[in-house]
Design a protein around this motif. Structure first.
Motif, PDB file in Angstrom:
ATOM      1  N   ARG A  64      -9.228 -52.524 -35.517  1.00  0.00           N
ATOM      2  CA  ARG A  64     -10.123 -51.674 -34.730  1.00  0.00           C
ATOM      3  C   ARG A  64      -9.323 -50.613 -33.972  1.00  0.00           C
ATOM      4  O   ARG A  64      -9.688 -49.443 -33.946  1.00  0.00           O
ATOM      5  CB  ARG A  64     -10.932 -52.531 -33.758  1.00  0.00           C
ATOM      6  N   GLN A  65      -8.206 -51.017 -33.380  1.00  0.00           N
ATOM      7  CA  GLN A  65      -7.364 -50.086 -32.637  1.00  0.00           C
ATOM      8  C   GLN A  65      -6.708 -49.062 -33.561  1.00  0.00           C
ATOM      9  O   GLN A  65      -6.596 -47.889 -33.207  1.00  0.00           O
ATOM     10  CB  GLN A  65      -6.303 -50.845 -31.851  1.00  0.00           C
ATOM     11  N   GLU A 123      -9.333 -46.552 -34.383  1.00  0.00           N
ATOM     12  CA  GLU A 123      -9.566 -45.679 -33.226  1.00  0.00           C
ATOM     13  C   GLU A 123      -8.423 -44.681 -33.075  1.00  0.00           C
ATOM     14  O   GLU A 123      -8.649 -43.516 -32.782  1.00  0.00           O
ATOM     15  CB  GLU A 123      -9.727 -46.513 -31.944  1.00  0.00           C
ATOM     16  N   ARG A 131      -8.998 -41.951 -35.509  1.00  0.00           N
ATOM     17  CA  ARG A 131     -10.062 -41.044 -35.055  1.00  0.00           C
ATOM     18  C   ARG A 131      -9.560 -40.120 -33.950  1.00  0.00           C
ATOM     19  O   ARG A 131      -9.889 -38.932 -33.933  1.00  0.00           O
ATOM     20  CB  ARG A 131     -11.274 -41.844 -34.582  1.00  0.00           C
ATOM     21  N   ARG A 173     -12.243 -40.680 -24.974  1.00  0.00           N
ATOM     22  CA  ARG A 173     -13.025 -41.518 -25.887  1.00  0.00           C
ATOM     23  C   ARG A 173     -13.161 -42.966 -25.435  1.00  0.00           C
ATOM     24  O   ARG A 173     -14.023 -43.686 -25.925  1.00  0.00           O
ATOM     25  CB  ARG A 173     -12.388 -41.514 -27.277  1.00  0.00           C
TER      26      ARG A 173
END
Length: 167
Positions: A95-96, A99, A102, A159
């Protein structure tokens, strides 16, 4: 799979230390820190440019005064992101990592637009303003490098979501 080194564990502990959490607990506070970081970056850059392109020496002291504040603001943003951009890949979960990808993509788009605006501005200054663009090259390139290096940090800080409320 690579194991975490002593350095990795230490940086992970630093980036996940919640002692400064009140400084970035809400989106408003994070935006304020990022705004302060942006202003401190501009102040430091302006002091540097003034020192380089003039005979004045007082901007050097201004730059030295800004540096500790800028460093603290950088640390607060890194703490808010829990080291998203500072930790090695092996210390981040999927997940990190997604991110971080992104964040880099968003920062790349913003930096690209700013580079385009900078190029158009320098070109317009040379074409319409009768300005020698050779004198603009160094500060514009340094500003572009500064923005390129810091934009992911600013985007990541903007974010980040608030921590869930405790029950």
């Amino acid at each position: 799979m690579t194991t975490a080194t002593k350095y990795d564990r230490r940086i992970y502990a630093i980036m996940n230390d919640r002692a400064a959490a009140p400084m970035y607990a809400t989106a408003t506070r994070r935006r304020a820190v990022i705004g302060a970081h942006l202003l401190l970056t501009v102040a430091g850059f302006t002091a540097w440019a003034t020192t380089i392109f003039s005979d004045a020496r007082w901007p050097l002291f201004a730059m030295l005064a800004v540096l500790p504040l800028w460093t603290v603001a950088t640390g607060v943003i890194n703490g808010a992101t829990r080291g998203l951009l500072e930790l090695r890949t092996r210390m981040l979960d999927e997940r990190q990592l997604a991110e971080r990808d992104r964040v880099h993509a968003g920062a790349h788009r913003i930096t690209g637009a700013l580079l385009l605006l900078g190029a158009v501005g320098v070109g317009a200054a040379g074409w319409f303003g009768d300005v020698r663009v050779e004198g603009l090259a160094a500060p514009v390139l340094f500003a572009a490098l500064t923005v390129h290096l810091l934009m992911p940090l600013w985007v990541a800080g903007l974010r980040i979501q608030d921590d869930p409320a405790e029950d």
